[in-house]
Design an enzyme around this catalytic site. Structure first.
Site, PDB file in Angstrom:
ATOM      1  N   CYS A  35      -6.424 -13.915  14.580  1.00  0.00           N
ATOM      2  CA  CYS A  35      -6.011 -13.981  15.876  1.00  0.00           C
ATOM      3  C   CYS A  35      -6.368 -12.422  16.526  1.00  0.00           C
ATOM      4  O   CYS A  35      -7.010 -12.325  17.783  1.00  0.00           O
ATOM      5  CB  CYS A  35      -4.443 -13.686  16.082  1.00  0.00           C
ATOM      6  SG  CYS A  35      -3.713 -15.329  15.201  1.00  0.00           S
TER       7      CYS A  35
HETATM    8  C1  BEZ Z   1      -4.686 -15.174  11.377  1.00  0.00           C
HETATM    9  O1  BEZ Z   1      -4.572 -14.936  12.557  1.00  0.00           O
HETATM   10  O2  BEZ Z   1      -5.500 -14.191  10.676  1.00  0.00           O
HETATM   11  C2  BEZ Z   1      -3.613 -16.077  10.546  1.00  0.00           C
HETATM   12  C3  BEZ Z   1      -2.604 -16.088  11.388  1.00  0.00           C
HETATM   13  C4  BEZ Z   1      -1.445 -17.162  10.695  1.00  0.00           C
HETATM   14  C5  BEZ Z   1      -1.784 -17.695   9.391  1.00  0.00           C
HETATM   15  C6  BEZ Z   1      -3.140 -17.427   9.110  1.00  0.00           C
HETATM   16  C7  BEZ Z   1      -3.977 -16.378   9.609  1.00  0.00           C
END
Ligand code: BEZ
Length: 211
Positions: free
Chosen positions: A45
């Protein structure tokens, strides 16, 4: 009930990093991208929000208002924004919705309980100036989206809205486009005075119209 392409985007009120909004008033007469990201302070994210902030001038050029959403508290957004600036080299420059109750995420079916009960998947909605859904995309949490692709789709959608042309497989901005089947040859003569290449009666190619 599922939100489908062509439906009016559900309205909502929300607190964002740029203040309170009512969605329909906020986007009034503009294009919009509403996208969810699963959780603050997560790695994928963080990269996505940095990339979106870098693309802000491209969204502005296309009259698109971008809004991110996560099921997190507003005060968490502020701390995370600092991390985004530090790690991605760009500050957040578009509103991030705080949907701590998950009400908006549920309205937009961004939570897929068999994937995760509280986090959203990576949803993208492109909404037109008529407030109708023009595109929806869903990615799992572990796969970062390609925001250049989202810009590419917006270019295609805006060409369709303005010129009644469609875009072929793997089309890129500047390449030839297709006259939509709803336009008769008679009407096409008026709309495309330079003519077109007819490969089949239903496959009529024209250079990309320019504004
Ligand atoms: C991420 O943004 O890295 C992420 C968020 C939730 C699950 C897996 C990755």
């Amino acid at each position: 009930m599922a939100i489908l392409i062509g439906d009016i985007a559900p309205d909502f009120e929300a607190e964002t990093t740029e203040g309170h909004i009512r969605f329909h008033d906020y986007i009034d007469g503009h294009w919009a991208v509403l996208f969810s990201h699963p959780k603050n302070f997560t790695p994928v994210c963080t990269t996505e929000l940095g990339a979106t902030a870098k693309l802000k001038p491209e969204f502005d050029k296309r009259d698109v208002k971008v809004l991110g959403l996560s099921v997190d508290k507003l005060e968490n957004h502020a701390g995370w924004s600092k991390d985004i600036e530090e790690t991605q080299g760009v500050a957040l420059n578009f509103p991030l919705i705080s949907d701590a109750t998950g009400d908006i995420a549920r309205k937009y079916e961004m939570i897929h309980p068999n994937a995760d009960n509280s986090m959203t998947v990576r949803s993208v909605f492109v909404i037109g100036p008529d407030k109708k859904i023009k595109l929806k995309l869903e990615y799992p949490a572990s796969t970062g989206r390609n925001f250049d692709e989202i810009i590419r789709v917006i270019d295609s959608l805006q060409l369709t809205a303005k010129y009644q042309v469609a875009t072929p497989v793997n089309w890129k901005n500047g390449e030839d486009v297709i006259i939509v089947p709803a336009v008769s040859n008679e009407d096409a003569k008026e709309k495309f005075p330079g003519g077109w290449k007819e490969i089949k009666p239903y496959l009529r190619i024209v250079p990309q119209p320019r504004a």
